[in-house]
Design a protein around this motif. Sequence first.
Motif, PDB file in Angstrom:
ATOM      1  N   ILE A  35      -2.031  -5.205  16.651  1.00 47.13           N
ATOM      2  CA  ILE A  35      -3.182  -4.910  15.801  1.00 47.13           C
ATOM      3  C   ILE A  35      -2.754  -5.051  14.342  1.00 47.13           C
ATOM      4  N   PRO A  36      -3.494  -5.808  13.538  1.00 42.88           N
ATOM      5  CA  PRO A  36      -3.126  -5.994  12.124  1.00 42.88           C
ATOM      6  C   PRO A  36      -3.488  -4.761  11.294  1.00 42.88           C
ATOM      7  N   GLU A  37      -2.816  -3.652  11.590  1.00 45.39           N
ATOM      8  CA  GLU A  37      -3.201  -2.362  11.012  1.00 45.39           C
ATOM      9  C   GLU A  37      -3.176  -2.376   9.488  1.00 45.39           C
ATOM     10  N   GLN A  38      -2.063  -2.781   8.906  1.00 45.65           N
ATOM     11  CA  GLN A  38      -1.961  -2.712   7.444  1.00 45.65           C
ATOM     12  C   GLN A  38      -2.890  -3.702   6.766  1.00 45.65           C
ATOM     13  N   ASP A  39      -3.061  -4.882   7.355  1.00 42.43           N
ATOM     14  CA  ASP A  39      -4.005  -5.851   6.791  1.00 42.43           C
ATOM     15  C   ASP A  39      -5.424  -5.281   6.809  1.00 42.43           C
ATOM     16  N   TYR A  40      -5.745  -4.567   7.870  1.00 42.33           N
ATOM     17  CA  TYR A  40      -7.091  -3.993   7.971  1.00 42.33           C
ATOM     18  C   TYR A  40      -7.278  -2.859   6.969  1.00 42.33           C
ATOM     19  N   VAL A  41      -6.256  -2.038   6.799  1.00 43.72           N
ATOM     20  CA  VAL A  41      -6.317  -0.972   5.796  1.00 43.72           C
ATOM     21  C   VAL A  41      -6.536  -1.568   4.408  1.00 43.72           C
ATOM     22  N   ASN A  42      -5.824  -2.643   4.110  1.00 42.64           N
ATOM     23  CA  ASN A  42      -5.982  -3.308   2.809  1.00 42.64           C
ATOM     24  C   ASN A  42      -7.395  -3.875   2.641  1.00 42.64           C
ATOM     25  N   ARG A  45      -9.864  -1.135   1.869  1.00 45.81           N
ATOM     26  CA  ARG A  45      -9.769  -0.746   0.462  1.00 45.81           C
ATOM     27  C   ARG A  45     -10.563  -1.715  -0.419  1.00 45.81           C
ATOM     28  N   PHE A  46     -10.405  -3.006  -0.173  1.00 44.50           N
ATOM     29  CA  PHE A  46     -11.100  -4.035  -0.943  1.00 44.50           C
ATOM     30  C   PHE A  46     -12.612  -3.915  -0.742  1.00 44.50           C
ATOM     31  N   ASP A  47     -13.003  -3.677   0.500  1.00 47.33           N
ATOM     32  CA  ASP A  47     -14.414  -3.509   0.842  1.00 47.33           C
ATOM     33  C   ASP A  47     -15.012  -2.332   0.059  1.00 47.33           C
ATOM     34  N   LEU A  48     -14.320  -1.198   0.068  1.00 49.45           N
ATOM     35  CA  LEU A  48     -14.829  -0.013  -0.617  1.00 49.45           C
ATOM     36  C   LEU A  48     -14.856  -0.199  -2.132  1.00 49.45           C
ATOM     37  N   GLN A  49     -13.873  -0.893  -2.667  1.00 47.67           N
ATOM     38  CA  GLN A  49     -13.867  -1.159  -4.104  1.00 47.67           C
ATOM     39  C   GLN A  49     -15.109  -1.947  -4.522  1.00 47.67           C
ATOM     40  N   GLN A  50     -15.503  -2.900  -3.680  1.00 49.26           N
ATOM     41  CA  GLN A  50     -16.687  -3.693  -4.005  1.00 49.26           C
ATOM     42  C   GLN A  50     -17.985  -2.901  -3.869  1.00 49.26           C
ATOM     43  N   ASP A  51     -17.981  -1.916  -2.966  1.00 49.41           N
ATOM     44  CA  ASP A  51     -19.182  -1.104  -2.761  1.00 49.41           C
ATOM     45  C   ASP A  51     -19.232   0.135  -3.659  1.00 49.41           C
ATOM     46  N   ALA A  52     -18.182   0.362  -4.429  1.00 53.07           N
ATOM     47  CA  ALA A  52     -18.081   1.604  -5.211  1.00 53.07           C
ATOM     48  C   ALA A  52     -19.263   1.812  -6.145  1.00 53.07           C
ATOM     49  N   GLU A  53     -19.795   0.737  -6.703  1.00 46.52           N
ATOM     50  CA  GLU A  53     -20.919   0.889  -7.632  1.00 46.52           C
ATOM     51  C   GLU A  53     -22.154   1.468  -6.952  1.00 46.52           C
ATOM     52  N   LEU A  54     -22.244   1.296  -5.617  1.00 46.61           N
ATOM     53  CA  LEU A  54     -23.395   1.805  -4.886  1.00 46.61           C
ATOM     54  C   LEU A  54     -23.379   3.326  -4.773  1.00 46.61           C
ATOM     55  N   ALA A  55     -22.226   3.931  -5.039  1.00 52.42           N
ATOM     56  CA  ALA A  55     -22.157   5.394  -5.043  1.00 52.42           C
ATOM     57  C   ALA A  55     -22.977   5.970  -6.187  1.00 52.42           C
ATOM     58  N   ILE A  81      -6.230   5.328   4.161  1.00 47.42           N
ATOM     59  CA  ILE A  81      -7.662   5.079   4.020  1.00 47.42           C
ATOM     60  C   ILE A  81      -8.340   6.268   3.328  1.00 47.42           C
ATOM     61  N   ILE A  82      -7.974   7.472   3.740  1.00 51.09           N
ATOM     62  CA  ILE A  82      -8.567   8.669   3.133  1.00 51.09           C
ATOM     63  C   ILE A  82      -8.210   8.758   1.655  1.00 51.09           C
ATOM     64  N   LYS A  83      -6.964   8.481   1.321  1.00 49.41           N
ATOM     65  CA  LYS A  83      -6.531   8.539  -0.076  1.00 49.41           C
ATOM     66  C   LYS A  83      -7.262   7.479  -0.912  1.00 49.41           C
ATOM     67  N   ASP A  84      -7.443   6.285  -0.331  1.00 51.59           N
ATOM     68  CA  ASP A  84      -8.185   5.245  -1.040  1.00 51.59           C
ATOM     69  C   ASP A  84      -9.621   5.682  -1.314  1.00 51.59           C
ATOM     70  N   TYR A 292     -13.761 -10.653   9.439  1.00 51.11           N
ATOM     71  CA  TYR A 292     -13.699  -9.608   8.418  1.00 51.11           C
ATOM     72  C   TYR A 292     -12.395  -9.728   7.629  1.00 51.11           C
ATOM     73  N   LEU A 293     -11.286  -9.893   8.329  1.00 52.53           N
ATOM     74  CA  LEU A 293      -9.994 -10.016   7.658  1.00 52.53           C
ATOM     75  C   LEU A 293      -9.902 -11.315   6.863  1.00 52.53           C
ATOM     76  N   ASP A 294     -10.471 -12.390   7.408  1.00 57.33           N
ATOM     77  CA  ASP A 294     -10.441 -13.671   6.697  1.00 57.33           C
ATOM     78  C   ASP A 294     -11.256 -13.623   5.405  1.00 57.33           C
ATOM     79  N   SER A 295     -12.243 -12.720   5.353  1.00 60.17           N
ATOM     80  CA  SER A 295     -13.110 -12.632   4.175  1.00 60.17           C
ATOM     81  C   SER A 295     -12.348 -12.210   2.927  1.00 60.17           C
ATOM     82  N   VAL A 296     -11.204 -11.534   3.122  1.00 65.29           N
ATOM     83  CA  VAL A 296     -10.419 -11.057   1.979  1.00 65.29           C
ATOM     84  C   VAL A 296     -10.016 -12.214   1.079  1.00 65.29           C
TER      85      VAL A 296
END
Length: 395
Positions: A35-42, A45-55, A81-84, A292-296
């Motif tokens: 399982i590409p665990e660390q790649d998925y965690v990264n 993080r990128f996904d949430l950074q892009q959605d942050a303005e929606l908060a 993930i929680i810390k991010d 999803y991972l390729d989208s990075v």
Amino acid sequence: MSLILPPLSLYIHIPWCIRKCPYCDFNSHQANDDIPEQDYVNALRFDLQQDAELAQGRKLASIFFGGGTPSIFSANAIAQIIKDAENIIGFEPDIEITLEANPGTFEQEKFSGFRAAGVNRLSIGIQSFNDVQLKLLGRVHGREEALRAVDVARKAGFDNINLDLMHGLPEQSVEDAKADLAQAIALAPEHISWYQLTIEQNTAFYSDPPILPFEDTLADIQDEGQSMLAQAGYEQYEISAYAKNKQRARHNINYWEFGDYLGIGAGAHGKITQPEKSLITRLWKTRLPKHYLDSVTSNKISTNLAGHQNVFGAGSDILSPSSLPLDFLMNVLRLNDGAPVKYLAERTGLDLGSLDPQWNELTQRGLVEVFEGKLRTTALGRRFLNRVLEAYAGG
């Protein structure tokens, strides 16, 4: 009335599991050894950074790790993930953080790590304590592993545990279902999610359906099970949710009260209110983990209907005034107490009159009511909730 920003939650989808269950229609994929665990965690993080303005300045009231089987990830990955999420969005002081876990993934050290990472609520997918039924459901665990899972969770420091239990299972009798509930109650979880198995499209059970109990048996299971839960001190506050000492699932309540939520991860869905645009938007991310991972690195920016950009975006839908009554009611009417009338205006921009003539007719039939300032179904209406919602299905 203009829209008011409701509370904000975060849903995080972990799409891998040990084995795909034949009744599961969620976006889950059987894991292999790498399982590409660390790649998925990264990527999360990128996904949430892009959605942050929606908060829009809000902090997170709750986080829910769903799947798949989120407990297949390491404690270190969940901690990252929680810390991010805390760094990118921020937390309310009393944030609820729930992790779904299956008994086949329980290890004492790992779950102590989850607790240390900030997870303060555990939802354990037991489904049944009967080995015969567990085998028919394709589960990877047995009764003893289910019992051990609760013990491990307690020893890891969890004092807010939900047990996920199904009824109406293949070859299940009323006594079998009651025995499952009795065992769950004996383990004294703070919360029990108890719901009937349904056969969904795009599942193995849909292609090759098992023989399920007759309707009369299902009705007896429902009636006797609800009585058992009530006698044991579990208050039903939603169609399939029962809590002791008011320890309700705050994340789910935010869904049911038409709150907002960000969704990150493969196939995750979100709902966002934008008062300045008078818009309520549902949005979802690309579904397959590989895509999803390729989208990075793809640099293919997707712009949703509300103008928000995210490389993981797969689609969006702006809720129209004609669809809002059904969308709102199909959530709030799941709750036994319903939701404050004021939420209708604050969270949809509609007034009570916009629910007529259907609401008036349903009231006359004894199915819905406004009680102590809340929109809700009656006991009869809860039993026939689908019929209540059908009144608004025309949009």
